[in-house]
Write a protein that holds these residues in place. Structure first.
Motif, mmCIF file in Angstrom:
data_model
loop_
_atom_site.group_PDB
_atom_site.id
_atom_site.type_symbol
_atom_site.label_atom_id
_atom_site.label_comp_id
_atom_site.label_asym_id
_atom_site.label_seq_id
_atom_site.Cartn_x
_atom_site.Cartn_y
_atom_site.Cartn_z
ATOM 1 N N VAL A 1 0.846 -1.193 0.000
ATOM 2 C CA VAL A 1 0.000 0.000 0.000
ATOM 3 C C VAL A 1 0.883 1.245 0.000
ATOM 4 O O VAL A 1 0.595 2.221 -0.697
ATOM 5 C CB VAL A 1 -0.964 -0.018 1.210
ATOM 6 N N TRP A 2 1.976 1.198 0.765
ATOM 7 C CA TRP A 2 2.872 2.364 0.829
ATOM 8 C C TRP A 2 3.519 2.636 -0.518
ATOM 9 O O TRP A 2 3.725 3.803 -0.883
ATOM 10 C CB TRP A 2 3.921 2.158 1.922
ATOM 11 N N GLN A 3 3.833 1.611 -1.253
ATOM 12 C CA GLN A 3 4.387 1.807 -2.589
ATOM 13 C C GLN A 3 3.388 2.545 -3.482
ATOM 14 O O GLN A 3 3.771 3.393 -4.286
ATOM 15 C CB GLN A 3 4.791 0.467 -3.224
ATOM 16 N N ARG A 4 2.102 2.252 -3.296
ATOM 17 C CA ARG A 4 1.063 2.970 -4.053
ATOM 18 C C ARG A 4 1.006 4.441 -3.611
ATOM 19 O O ARG A 4 0.797 5.332 -4.433
ATOM 20 C CB ARG A 4 -0.296 2.295 -3.890
ATOM 21 N N VAL A 5 1.191 4.688 -2.288
ATOM 22 C CA VAL A 5 1.228 6.074 -1.781
ATOM 23 C C VAL A 5 2.355 6.824 -2.473
ATOM 24 O O VAL A 5 2.176 7.936 -2.974
ATOM 25 C CB VAL A 5 1.414 6.106 -0.245
ATOM 26 N N LEU A 6 3.551 6.221 -2.484
ATOM 27 C CA LEU A 6 4.708 6.868 -3.077
ATOM 28 C C LEU A 6 4.552 7.072 -4.582
ATOM 29 O O LEU A 6 5.187 7.945 -5.160
ATOM 30 C CB LEU A 6 5.971 6.064 -2.774
ATOM 31 N N SER A 7 3.673 6.279 -5.195
ATOM 32 C CA SER A 7 3.413 6.423 -6.635
ATOM 33 C C SER A 7 2.344 7.473 -6.919
ATOM 34 O O SER A 7 2.008 7.697 -8.078
ATOM 35 C CB SER A 7 2.971 5.083 -7.224
ATOM 36 N N GLY A 8 1.784 8.081 -5.852
ATOM 37 C CA GLY A 8 0.806 9.146 -6.053
ATOM 38 C C GLY A 8 -0.631 8.755 -5.795
ATOM 39 O O GLY A 8 -1.538 9.553 -6.047
ATOM 40 N N ASP A 9 -0.886 7.565 -5.275
ATOM 41 C CA ASP A 9 -2.250 7.127 -4.989
ATOM 42 C C ASP A 9 -2.670 7.671 -3.616
ATOM 43 O O ASP A 9 -2.322 7.109 -2.579
ATOM 44 C CB ASP A 9 -2.317 5.593 -5.014
ATOM 45 N N ALA A 10 -3.417 8.774 -3.606
ATOM 46 C CA ALA A 10 -3.817 9.435 -2.358
ATOM 47 C C ALA A 10 -4.718 8.542 -1.517
ATOM 48 O O ALA A 10 -4.658 8.574 -0.281
ATOM 49 C CB ALA A 10 -4.517 10.746 -2.659
#
Length: 190
Positions: free
Chosen positions: A11-20
């Motif tokens: 999930v954190w990787q998605r955060v870092l990719s811009g997924d708010a």
């Protein structure tokens, strides 16, 4: 054990990719545990809410430096929450020490009272008369002399007959004249 799609690390990787919305997932997963940790550190509940938000702000601020333990952010969040609680407690202690070191404020009278009394003897006398009068009479005088109501309006509001109100006001005016002289106090505030 590998990274699964629903682990904090994924999930954190998605955060870092811009997924708010992924950040919201982390928040929902761990906010209650972080909040309980702040409470366990002795933080009052309203402050614990603020410190929980601060902990997640630190998560965002240090987003590139977070550490995962078995693909979970919770251990990092708990350590950060503990540090945030300690820093807040230290700041509160410093603030209380600072306040304790200040001299007590000097007793300063309200200058408005002096200005009003010095420039309006009539008002001062009315205040004295109100303080000395029976409560019902004081309300009647306040309504007519200060608030501008007529004797009839004031009597109706206080549940008196107009003639009883006039008699009470006559007695009050006599006592006021003794205090302020012959300045008239007429109904309607004039």
């Amino acid at each position: 054990m590998g990274v699964t799609d629903d682990s904090d690390e994924a999930v954190w990787q998605r955060v870092l990719s811009g997924d708010a919305s992924a950040y919201g997932t982390i928040w929902r997963r761990h906010r209650d545990r972080v909040f309980r940790h702040h409470l366990a550190c002795g933080t009052p509940a309203p402050d614990a809410e603020d410190l929980t938000a601060t902990t997640f702000l630190e998560l965002w601020r240090r987003r590139d430096d977070v550490r995962f333990v078995d693909h979970s952010l919770l251990p990092w969040l708990i350590v950060t929450a503990h540090n945030v609680s300690r820093n807040a407690a230290r700041a509160r202690r410093r603030y209380h020490r600072f306040l304790a070191a200040l001299p007590p404020p000097a007793e300063i009278p309200d200058h408005a009272d002096g200005v009003t009394d010095a420039h309006d003897e009539r008002l001062r006398a009315v205040r004295e008369a109100l303080a000395a009068a029976r409560p019902a009479d004081a309300r009647l005088l306040a309504m007519t002399a200060l608030e501008g109501f007529t004797v009839r309006e004031s009597a109706a509001a206080l549940g008196l007959s107009e003639s009883a109100a006039k008699m009470r006001l006559s007695r009050l005016r006599s006592s006021l004249r003794a205090l302020i002289g012959e300045q008239p106090l007429t109904e309607g505030g004039s």
